[in-house]
Design a protein around this motif. Structure first.
Motif, PDB file in Angstrom:
ATOM      1  N   ARG A   1      49.989  39.446  48.019  1.00  0.00           N
ATOM      2  CA  ARG A   1      49.296  41.133  47.623  1.00  0.00           C
ATOM      3  C   ARG A   1      48.003  40.296  46.845  1.00  0.00           C
ATOM      4  O   ARG A   1      46.226  40.769  47.160  1.00  0.00           O
ATOM      5  CB  ARG A   1      50.000  41.963  47.118  1.00  0.00           C
ATOM      6  N   PHE A   2      47.965  39.625  45.795  1.00  0.00           N
ATOM      7  CA  PHE A   2      47.115  39.437  44.470  1.00  0.00           C
ATOM      8  C   PHE A   2      46.006  38.706  45.248  1.00  0.00           C
ATOM      9  O   PHE A   2      44.297  38.685  45.395  1.00  0.00           O
ATOM     10  CB  PHE A   2      48.077  38.078  43.907  1.00  0.00           C
TER      11      PHE A   2
ATOM     12  N   ASP B   1      42.227  40.541  44.197  1.00  0.00           N
ATOM     13  CA  ASP B   1      41.478  40.835  42.517  1.00  0.00           C
ATOM     14  C   ASP B   1      41.439  40.025  41.312  1.00  0.00           C
ATOM     15  O   ASP B   1      42.821  40.235  40.914  1.00  0.00           O
ATOM     16  CB  ASP B   1      42.343  42.257  42.755  1.00  0.00           C
TER      17      ASP B   1
ATOM     18  N   ALA C   1      45.477  38.432  49.181  1.00  0.00           N
ATOM     19  CA  ALA C   1      44.551  39.293  49.749  1.00  0.00           C
ATOM     20  C   ALA C   1      43.679  39.972  49.551  1.00  0.00           C
ATOM     21  O   ALA C   1      42.781  40.408  49.795  1.00  0.00           O
ATOM     22  CB  ALA C   1      46.304  39.901  50.743  1.00  0.00           C
ATOM     23  N   SER C   2      44.051  40.404  47.346  1.00  0.00           N
ATOM     24  CA  SER C   2      43.307  41.806  47.224  1.00  0.00           C
ATOM     25  C   SER C   2      41.894  41.350  46.416  1.00  0.00           C
ATOM     26  O   SER C   2      40.634  41.929  46.443  1.00  0.00           O
ATOM     27  CB  SER C   2      44.068  42.581  45.997  1.00  0.00           C
TER      28      SER C   2
ATOM     29  N   TYR D   1      46.425  39.974  37.036  1.00  0.00           N
ATOM     30  CA  TYR D   1      46.421  40.274  37.742  1.00  0.00           C
ATOM     31  C   TYR D   1      47.741  41.636  37.644  1.00  0.00           C
ATOM     32  O   TYR D   1      47.852  42.216  37.640  1.00  0.00           O
ATOM     33  CB  TYR D   1      46.918  40.159  39.054  1.00  0.00           C
TER      34      TYR D   1
ATOM     35  N   ARG E   1      48.069  45.253  37.224  1.00  0.00           N
ATOM     36  CA  ARG E   1      48.107  46.272  37.948  1.00  0.00           C
ATOM     37  C   ARG E   1      49.495  46.635  37.830  1.00  0.00           C
ATOM     38  O   ARG E   1      50.011  47.380  38.857  1.00  0.00           O
ATOM     39  CB  ARG E   1      47.979  45.228  39.462  1.00  0.00           C
TER      40      ARG E   1
END
Length: 323
Positions: A43-44, A49, A46-47, A19, A23
């Protein structure tokens, strides 16, 4: 026993690295503050992704083959080592690369010969640790994508070191109790004497959550260290942190973190240090806290230290164990 390759081979570590590289490719991870790296970790998660692990085998291959570490993890590890040094915590080898003892295939074959795992790889399936003889469910340790989870990595490291009557103490997050109960059974079946020390998490705002959910901005080790060292000397900081997190909160505290109680523990630590006397070997003070297998229960020892009121604490014990 510690080896950086073990945590760096876990799926969540590898997916986070991927990630960051996709990103945030322009970041100099070696210069990012660790708290900001932590926020990227939140953030990772929560994403959503996260790419499939079978697309990220090149990361695992570099870790397993070379001991490679992503710059973000190296930055965080250096940060933690600095704080462990400030706390007087023994460095288990955070920055010292050590190869995992056995490859995945040989580990699975050894376990299968002992009927401790179910191997469906030849059919394109997963590998399971088999605890059914002890009434435990099967636990997947290698997925259909070929990725081995942390339990198998631990066994890769342990199997060659296990001898009859070898003593093993597992120290782990209490949320992983089911996994470590199975691991203890497997290691015990190989002849070792096993004990377990689960550690609870400290609630924040009345909630117990993992770091991936955030909410820890005001209580990072950096912030706690600044708070404490502004009010206490190095020895009082080391002792006060132990008194609060071990003796006051206990092993599985349900009480939310409270800065006022941490300050009280710092004050108590300063008084204890001022009154301490250099009497007797530390082994004498620890003898009553010995477990049957020979290790000292840190909670009983620290709780006993905190409860002393009638006589000064042994300075020898403080220097040898707590400072």
């Amino acid at each position: 026993m510690w080896g950086p390759r073990t945590p760096n081979l876990t799926g969540q570590t590898i997916q986070f690295w991927d990630y960051l590289d996709r990103r945030h490719a322009g970041l100099d991870f070696g210069a990012v503050h660790p708290d900001d790296l932590g926020r990227l970790y939140v953030r990772f998660h929560a994403s959503g992704d996260a790419r499939p692990l079978d697309a990220l085998r090149h990361y695992a291959a570099r870790v397993d083959g070379e001991g490679w570490v992503h710059p973000a993890t190296r930055r965080m590890t250096l940060h933690w080592k600095r704080h462990l040094d400030l706390l007087g915590v023994h460095d288990p080898g955070l920055l010292r690369d050590r190869p995992v003892a056995l490859p995945v295939g040989e580990t699975v074959e050894r376990l299968a010969r002992l009927r401790l795992c179910v191997d469906h790889r030849r059919h394109g399936g997963p590998v399971y640790l088999d605890g059914t003889r002890w009434g435990m469910p099967l636990r997947k340790v290698v997925g259909t994508d070929g990725h081995a989870n942390y339990l198998l990595v631990i066994l890769r490291d342990l199997l060659p070191r296990l001898t009859p009557r070898r003593r093993v103490l597992f120290v782990y997050d209490d949320d992983l109790a089911h996994d470590y109960a199975l691991l203890a059974r497997v290691v015990g079946a190989l002849g070792a004497r096993v004990e377990r020390l689960p550690l609870g998490r400290v609630p924040l705002g009345g909630l117990v959550r993992t770091s991936r959910h955030g909410g820890w901005d005001e209580v990072t080790i950096d912030r706690l260290a600044r708070l404490c060292r502004a009010e206490a000397g190095p020895d009082a900081y080391r002792l006060g942190m132990r008194l609060y997190f071990i003796a006051m909160l206990k092993r599985t505290s349900g009480e939310t973190f409270r800065p006022d109680l941490l300050r009280r523990a710092l004050g108590r630590a300063e008084r204890m240090l001022g009154e301490a006397r250099g009497d007797g070997p530390p082994e004498a003070s620890a003898a009553g806290c010995l477990r049957p297998s020979g290790w000292v229960d840190p909670y009983r020892l620290t709780d006993g230290l905190f409860a002393r009121r009638s006589r000064p604490v042994s300075r020898t014990l403080l220097d040898a164990v707590f400072l």
